[in-house]
Design a protein around this motif. Structure first.
Motif, PDB file in Angstrom:
ATOM      1  N   GLU A 290      41.452  -6.391  31.947  1.00  0.00           N
ATOM      2  CA  GLU A 290      42.534  -5.322  31.958  1.00  0.00           C
ATOM      3  C   GLU A 290      43.533  -5.633  31.058  1.00  0.00           C
ATOM      4  O   GLU A 290      44.132  -4.578  30.295  1.00  0.00           O
ATOM      5  CB  GLU A 290      43.230  -5.632  33.350  1.00  0.00           C
ATOM      6  CG  GLU A 290      42.546  -4.967  34.618  1.00  0.00           C
ATOM      7  CD  GLU A 290      42.232  -3.474  34.275  1.00  0.00           C
ATOM      8  OE1 GLU A 290      43.069  -2.663  34.015  1.00  0.00           O
ATOM      9  OE2 GLU A 290      40.970  -3.293  34.635  1.00  0.00           O
ATOM     10  N   ARG A 293      42.018  -4.280  27.852  1.00  0.00           N
ATOM     11  CA  ARG A 293      42.103  -2.769  27.913  1.00  0.00           C
ATOM     12  C   ARG A 293      43.704  -2.458  27.585  1.00  0.00           C
ATOM     13  O   ARG A 293      43.797  -1.631  26.595  1.00  0.00           O
ATOM     14  CB  ARG A 293      41.857  -2.251  29.097  1.00  0.00           C
ATOM     15  CG  ARG A 293      40.374  -1.932  29.339  1.00  0.00           C
ATOM     16  CD  ARG A 293      39.952  -1.226  30.725  1.00  0.00           C
ATOM     17  NE  ARG A 293      38.870  -0.818  30.909  1.00  0.00           N
ATOM     18  CZ  ARG A 293      37.980  -1.512  31.751  1.00  0.00           C
ATOM     19  NH1 ARG A 293      38.706  -2.603  32.505  1.00  0.00           N
ATOM     20  NH2 ARG A 293      36.675  -1.348  31.929  1.00  0.00           N
ATOM     21  N   GLU A 294      44.514  -3.160  28.010  1.00  0.00           N
ATOM     22  CA  GLU A 294      45.889  -2.979  27.788  1.00  0.00           C
ATOM     23  C   GLU A 294      46.115  -3.298  26.238  1.00  0.00           C
ATOM     24  O   GLU A 294      47.013  -2.281  25.418  1.00  0.00           O
ATOM     25  CB  GLU A 294      46.957  -3.824  28.436  1.00  0.00           C
ATOM     26  CG  GLU A 294      46.924  -3.354  30.081  1.00  0.00           C
ATOM     27  CD  GLU A 294      47.688  -4.570  30.852  1.00  0.00           C
ATOM     28  OE1 GLU A 294      48.115  -5.364  30.196  1.00  0.00           O
ATOM     29  OE2 GLU A 294      47.823  -4.300  32.039  1.00  0.00           O
ATOM     30  N   VAL A 303      38.234   3.476  27.232  1.00  0.00           N
ATOM     31  CA  VAL A 303      37.758   2.160  26.984  1.00  0.00           C
ATOM     32  C   VAL A 303      36.806   1.813  28.131  1.00  0.00           C
ATOM     33  O   VAL A 303      37.373   1.545  29.241  1.00  0.00           O
ATOM     34  CB  VAL A 303      38.857   0.802  26.860  1.00  0.00           C
ATOM     35  CG1 VAL A 303      38.170  -0.439  26.706  1.00  0.00           C
ATOM     36  CG2 VAL A 303      39.709   1.325  25.633  1.00  0.00           C
ATOM     37  N   HIS A 305      33.436  -0.544  29.681  1.00  0.00           N
ATOM     38  CA  HIS A 305      32.868  -1.883  30.058  1.00  0.00           C
ATOM     39  C   HIS A 305      31.724  -1.726  30.518  1.00  0.00           C
ATOM     40  O   HIS A 305      31.105  -1.123  31.535  1.00  0.00           O
ATOM     41  CB  HIS A 305      33.748  -2.656  30.968  1.00  0.00           C
ATOM     42  CG  HIS A 305      33.290  -4.083  31.119  1.00  0.00           C
ATOM     43  ND1 HIS A 305      32.826  -4.301  32.664  1.00  0.00           N
ATOM     44  CD2 HIS A 305      32.901  -4.853  30.449  1.00  0.00           C
ATOM     45  CE1 HIS A 305      32.431  -5.572  32.400  1.00  0.00           C
ATOM     46  NE2 HIS A 305      32.626  -5.896  31.207  1.00  0.00           N
TER      47      HIS A 305
END
Length: 346
Positions: A290, A293-294, A303, A305
């Motif tokens: 997370e 991604r941020e 994005v 995974h």
């Protein structure tokens, strides 16, 4: 790669549009479309393909991506009516089988080697091929000895350099230079043999430029890195891009640097048609996904995974049917997203 629309900045998706080469998912409605070859190996294909069975060089069968308990549990859930294994999500066939105005060129890139780029390229190409009624080709554009043919389990005498030298004038002539997986995906290696010379963009363009007349989609596995004449030429001609990085903090930093490079070097339009993919190389995450991604959020890009998968991690020839449900489902979503974005380009 389509006629008049090769991967050069002056004739690609971000340059002046060339004359489109009409390609549709239903060839019978387009008289000018060259119909696809039958699923059986055509007589024109003299380049043999080794079995797409996921065996390594020692002959051992590569493991299934999911353990036995997980596969049994998924089977039970299907029997009682719960969700399946993610291999055919709703809408995939419609999105990947959509008509295209010309051969869609999808570049798979990374800022460095070892990110999982060739694995993602091989799976995306196979998934797109499964959902189209026309021809799809995977092209190895690694200037060294690329691993895409190894991942796809094919071996043939043809290559990008062979195509550049031969300049085939018809499908029958072209087909003699192409390898093909038993599943029907055509493959063009960079070179043949144990030594590879530096691949120049002019050679790549001469070799791959004719393919667009006969294919609805071309997935191009670029070598690691971005800032070479070859990379720039391929990127300039791409309709969409999959940008791959390891699912680590270091991978996120390299992804940020790579995305910034695209914006600083005149490829901003391609960024709107880019999917960022973070590939896990170990069973346990090396980073807080997370937070990763941020860190990429300012670019406003999707994005995705790809979780660790035992079958993919084994290396060698992969078998899509042995890829675990989580990894296969993730790459299916990636294929749908990037293919849909490619339709937004001229």
């Amino acid at each position: 790669m389509a006629a008049g629309s090769g991967p050069q900045g002056t004739s690609g998706a971000d340059g002046p549009a060339g004359r489109p080469s009409p390609v549709r998912s239903a060839p019978e409605t387009a008289p000018d479309f060259v119909p696809p070859l039958p699923r059986a190996a055509p007589q024109a294909d003299r380049h043999a393909a080794v079995p797409f069975g996921g065996a390594d060089v020692s002959g051992r069968r590569a493991p299934h991506g999911d353990g036995a308990a997980r596969r049994i549990g998924r089977t039970v859930r299907r029997v009682v009516g719960a969700a399946g294994d993610g291999r055919a999500p709703e809408g995939v066939a419609a999105r990947l089988g959509a008509p295209v105005p010309s051969c869609r060129r999808i570049a798979v890139t990374s800022i460095r080697g070892g990110a999982g780029k060739s694995t993602v390229a091989a799976l995306v190409a196979e998934i797109v091929r499964r959902h189209r009624d026309d021809r799809v080709v995977a092209i190895d554009a690694d200037p060294g000895l690329g691993s895409l043919p190894v991942r796809l389990g094919v071996e043939g005498r043809g290559s990008v350099r062979h195509l550049a030298a031969a300049r085939p004038g018809s499908w029958r002539e072209l087909a003699t230079h192409l390898a093909r997986t038993p599943g029907g995906l055509f493959v063009v290696p960079t070179s043949h043999g144990s030594v590879a010379d530096e691949l120049e963009h002019e050679t790549f363009q001469r070799g791959a430029g004719r393919l667009g007349e006969f294919f609805s989609a071309a997935i191009v596995d670029c070598g690691g890195g971005l800032d070479t004449e070859l990379h720039r030429g391929i990127i300039a001609g791409a309709h969409a891009q999959v940008f791959v990085a390891p699912a680590t903090v270091d991978g996120a930093l390299s992804a940020r640097a790579g995305l910034q490079w695209f914006g600083d070097n005149g490829f901003g339009r391609l960024l709107s048609r880019t999917v960022v993919v973070l590939v896990a190389h170990t069973p346990k995450p090396d980073a807080d996904l997370e937070r990763v991604r941020e860190s990429l959020a300012p670019f406003g890009l999707p994005v995705a995974h790809v979780p660790f998968d035992r079958h993919l991690a084994a290396g060698g020839a992969m078998n899509p049917d042995r890829v675990g449900a989580a990894a296969f489902g993730a790459v299916t979503d990636i294929a749908c997203d990037v293919f849909t974005r490619s339709l937004d380009a001229a």
